[in-house]
Motif scaffolding. Structure first.
Motif, PDB file in Angstrom:
ATOM      1  N   TYR A 371       0.847  -1.191   0.000  1.00 47.50           N
ATOM      2  CA  TYR A 371       0.000   0.000   0.000  1.00 47.50           C
ATOM      3  C   TYR A 371       0.879   1.235   0.000  1.00 47.50           C
ATOM      4  CZ  TYR A 371      -4.133  -2.738   1.093  1.00 47.50           C
ATOM      5  OH  TYR A 371      -5.163  -3.614   1.027  1.00 47.50           O
ATOM      6  N   PHE A 373       0.366   5.449   1.013  1.00 50.73           N
ATOM      7  CA  PHE A 373      -0.588   6.464   1.458  1.00 50.73           C
ATOM      8  C   PHE A 373      -0.177   7.857   1.021  1.00 50.73           C
ATOM      9  CE2 PHE A 373      -1.285   2.849   4.217  1.00 50.73           C
ATOM     10  CZ  PHE A 373      -2.655   2.693   4.080  1.00 50.73           C
ATOM     11  N   ALA A 376      -2.550   8.613  -1.540  1.00 50.43           N
ATOM     12  CA  ALA A 376      -3.922   8.194  -1.249  1.00 50.43           C
ATOM     13  C   ALA A 376      -4.368   8.748   0.106  1.00 50.43           C
ATOM     14  CB  ALA A 376      -4.023   6.671  -1.294  1.00 50.43           C
ATOM     15  N   SER A 379      -7.614   7.231   1.668  1.00 53.23           N
ATOM     16  CA  SER A 379      -7.445   5.920   2.313  1.00 53.23           C
ATOM     17  C   SER A 379      -6.816   6.093   3.684  1.00 53.23           C
ATOM     18  CB  SER A 379      -6.554   5.006   1.467  1.00 53.23           C
ATOM     19  OG  SER A 379      -7.247   4.596   0.321  1.00 53.23           O
ATOM     20  N   LEU A 482      -4.645   2.745  -7.762  1.00 49.93           N
ATOM     21  CA  LEU A 482      -4.966   4.057  -7.188  1.00 49.93           C
ATOM     22  C   LEU A 482      -6.131   4.630  -7.982  1.00 49.93           C
ATOM     23  CD1 LEU A 482      -1.451   5.669  -6.722  1.00 49.93           C
ATOM     24  CD2 LEU A 482      -3.121   5.340  -4.897  1.00 49.93           C
ATOM     25  N   THR A 484      -8.667   7.966  -8.362  1.00 47.05           N
ATOM     26  CA  THR A 484      -8.958   9.349  -7.994  1.00 47.05           C
ATOM     27  C   THR A 484     -10.423   9.621  -8.321  1.00 47.05           C
ATOM     28  OG1 THR A 484      -6.704   9.940  -8.567  1.00 47.05           O
ATOM     29  CG2 THR A 484      -8.236  11.749  -8.253  1.00 47.05           C
ATOM     30  N   TRP A 492     -10.274  13.212  -4.346  1.00 48.73           N
ATOM     31  CA  TRP A 492      -9.617  12.381  -3.341  1.00 48.73           C
ATOM     32  C   TRP A 492      -9.132  11.081  -3.989  1.00 48.73           C
ATOM     33  CZ3 TRP A 492     -14.798  13.503  -3.533  1.00 48.73           C
ATOM     34  CH2 TRP A 492     -15.686  12.434  -3.738  1.00 48.73           C
ATOM     35  N   ALA A 493      -8.115  10.504  -3.358  1.00 47.45           N
ATOM     36  CA  ALA A 493      -7.514   9.304  -3.932  1.00 47.45           C
ATOM     37  C   ALA A 493      -7.525   8.178  -2.913  1.00 47.45           C
ATOM     38  CB  ALA A 493      -6.094   9.600  -4.381  1.00 47.45           C
ATOM     39  N   THR A 494      -7.751   6.968  -3.418  1.00 38.95           N
ATOM     40  CA  THR A 494      -7.810   5.782  -2.560  1.00 38.95           C
ATOM     41  C   THR A 494      -6.966   4.679  -3.179  1.00 38.95           C
ATOM     42  OG1 THR A 494      -9.852   5.171  -3.706  1.00 38.95           O
ATOM     43  CG2 THR A 494     -10.095   6.287  -1.586  1.00 38.95           C
ATOM     44  N   VAL A 495      -6.566   3.739  -2.336  1.00 43.64           N
ATOM     45  CA  VAL A 495      -5.647   2.711  -2.806  1.00 43.64           C
ATOM     46  C   VAL A 495      -6.149   1.323  -2.431  1.00 43.64           C
ATOM     47  CG1 VAL A 495      -4.217   2.954  -0.705  1.00 43.64           C
ATOM     48  CG2 VAL A 495      -3.203   1.955  -2.760  1.00 43.64           C
ATOM     49  N   ALA A 508     -10.178  -0.138  -3.596  1.00 43.13           N
ATOM     50  CA  ALA A 508     -10.033   1.311  -3.804  1.00 43.13           C
ATOM     51  C   ALA A 508     -11.388   1.947  -4.088  1.00 43.13           C
ATOM     52  CB  ALA A 508      -9.058   1.576  -4.947  1.00 43.13           C
ATOM     53  N   ALA A 512     -13.424   4.730  -2.047  1.00 48.07           N
ATOM     54  CA  ALA A 512     -13.748   5.978  -2.765  1.00 48.07           C
ATOM     55  C   ALA A 512     -15.196   6.371  -2.502  1.00 48.07           C
ATOM     56  CB  ALA A 512     -13.493   5.806  -4.263  1.00 48.07           C
TER      57      ALA A 512
END
Ligand SMILES: [Zn+2]
Length: 525
Positions: A371, A373, A376, A379, A482, A484, A492-495, A508, A512
């Motif tokens: 992972y 961060f 992200a 996340s 990833l 967005t 915002w971004a998540t992983v 992800a 999100a």
């Protein structure tokens, strides 16, 4: 414009527009002009009326559509052709008729260019300058002169280069901008030449290209040597390696040299303006750009983080708020408890020592599994919330999901997803179709939840990045995804990480949506 003693002159719309891949419509040019005027620059070069129909159109529309607060428009063009009168040259007429209060004439100052490119005599070139400048002055326009190839010209024939400068000044040009057209100069030698030019008594400006990576440094050196007019382009746009970045030049002169160039409030809006212009040009913003880049004030190392917590000024050259930027902490496996606490504070959480210790452990463990961060934030915030709450809180839970990918007889690929979810006491089964498995899952989740959470209609998946990470010690490679997302309030971004790309994408995606619901004000149970 309040002060004529020092000029900030933008040439994004003319020289900057030479950048490979950059295409500006008239509407784009008008939008960029408004942004630059908002920054408070003194002059905006709109283009070359008469030579380019789009630029003629720009000046025509500018007269009725722009209401500039600070800037004056400049029309760019060449001195008259050899052997005709300036008054009879149609291209000079187009400059006159542009309605621009300022005309910037480009003229040759390099003897070999006069003879080889212009194919006229050195004397006729001087006559062209004298005639065109005095004609436009007599017609009521202010005239600046861009002395093309000035520095190379000075090396070839210094007496002639300086003669060009004197001729333009005597004919009434109020500034002669010395152009490092090929961009090959270095600050020390450039400063010497500027010093000689200033010695003629003419008002000198500077126009630099970044081929040696010194465009901004050269501009500052020229100012130190007596130039009182700086040219540059928004975000350093320009052909080849670009032009001097006007934002860097302005910030350096104003914050480091004490020049009063643009209003303080406007400078504090510079980061936003720089990004707003990238929206118009559709050029990806450089995250490492000085002052205005997203990473310009981002810190990574855990070693620094503990000191930053005590005094942020120890690790930044200016207060980022002065240019409208933020200090940002990156959470990474280099970071210790201090950066996690700092990041928590940035997000509005005061963490107890136990919570931050637990969070650091979880971050380290997840980072060891692939992972990240740093890229992200959302996340990380969900992980932080879960750690603070002591449990995983979500607006919905997932019973199962399934995706099938079909290649039809026509050769088309269609993905179809089914999700089974629980939310607000209901069991929901929903399906979605898309051009790929992630798109289909995204549609299925929305189809299932939108009735309960109508705000999801605003949430958009705007970017999707996949990276294959080498497996450690003989294990299989793993996939990191990833995502967005955006809504009206921001991005915002998540992983997600897994051996299976769809599972990684699902993780992800699920985060999100959760983060989007939190942004919309829904508390998770
Ligand atoms: Zn140029």
């Amino acid at each position: 414009m309040t002060d004529d003693r020092f000029h900030v002159y933008d040439t994004t719309l003319r020289d900057g527009a030479q950048q490979e891949g950059l295409n500006l419509t008239v509407a784009d040019k008008l939008a960029i002009t408004r942004h630059l005027d908002g920054l408070g620059v003194g002059f905006i070069e709109g283009g070359w009326p008469g030579a380019n129909p789009k630029d003629t159109e720009f000046f025509r529309r500018a007269r009725t559509e722009l209401d500039l607060k600070h800037a004056q428009l400049a029309a760019f063009g060449a001195t008259r052709r050899a052997g005709v009168k300036a008054a009879d040259d149609p291209l000079v007429a187009a400059l006159r008729e542009s309605g621009a209060p300022v005309v910037t004439l480009v003229a040759k100052s390099h003897d070999r260019h006069v003879e080889l490119a212009l194919r006229t005599t050195l004397q006729e070139n001087l006559a062209m300058i004298r005639d065109t400048v005095s004609h436009l002055r007599a017609e009521g326009q202010r005239v600046f002169l861009d002395a093309e190839h000035f520095f190379d010209g000075y090396k070839s024939n210094p007496a002639y280069a300086l003669e060009v400068l004197r001729t333009a000044a005597e004919a009434g040009a109020s500034v002669i901008a010395l152009c490092d057209t090929n961009g090959g100069m270095l600050p020390d030698e450039l400063a010497d030449v500027v010093h000689e030019a200033v010695g003629t008594g003419a008002r000198v400006g500077i126009h630099c290209h970044d081929d040696t990576g010194c465009a901004v440094a050269n501009t500052l050196a020229a100012v130190k040597a007596g130039a009182t007019h700086v040219q540059g382009c928004a975000n350093g746009y320009g052909e080849r390696s670009g032009n001097a970045n006007l934002f860097t030049v302005v910030a350096n002169l104003q914050l480091k040299r004490g020049f009063d160039l643009v209003p303080r409030e406007a400078l504090a809006d510079m980061t936003r303006i720089a990004h707003a212009i990238t929206e118009v040009t559709n050029v990806t913003p450089n995250s490492h750009a000085p002052y205005v880049g997203v990473s310009a004030f981002a810190h990574k190392a855990g070693l620094h983080a503990s000191a930053i917590k005590v005094d942020p000024n120890l690790y930044q050259h200016i207060d980022p708020a002065m240019v409208g930027n933020d200090m940002r902490m990156l959470v990474s496996d280099m970071a210790g408890r201090a950066s996690v606490e700092l990041k928590g504070r940035e997000l509005g959480y005061e963490l107890t020592p136990e919570t931050s210790r637990e969070l650091v452990e979880r971050v380290k463990e997840l980072e060891s599994r692939g992972y990240t961060f740093e890229a992200a934030d959302a996340s990380f915030e969900l992980l932080l919330r879960d750690t603070v709450a002591g449990e995983r809180r979500r607006h919905f839970s997932v019973e199962s999901w399934r995706v099938i990918v079909e290649r039809t007889r026509g050769g088309e690929l269609i993905s179809e997803a089914t999700v089974k979810l629980h939310a607000k006491g209901e069991r929901i089964v929903a399906t979605g179709e898309g051009n790929g498995p992630v798109n289909a899952l995204d549609k299925a989740v929305r189809a299932g939840l939108e009735r309960l959470y109508p705000e999801l209609a605003e949430v958009e998946l705007i970017d999707f990045k996949v990276r294959i990470l080498e497996g450690a010690h003989g294990t299989d490679a793993i996939t990191r995804v990833l995502i967005t997302s955006s809504d009206a309030t921001g991005e915002w971004a998540t992983v997600g990480v897994d051996e299976n790309i769809i599972e990684a994408s699902w993780q992800a995606l699920e985060q999100a949506v959760t983060y989007g619901l939190l942004q919309a004000g829904h508390h998770a149970d």
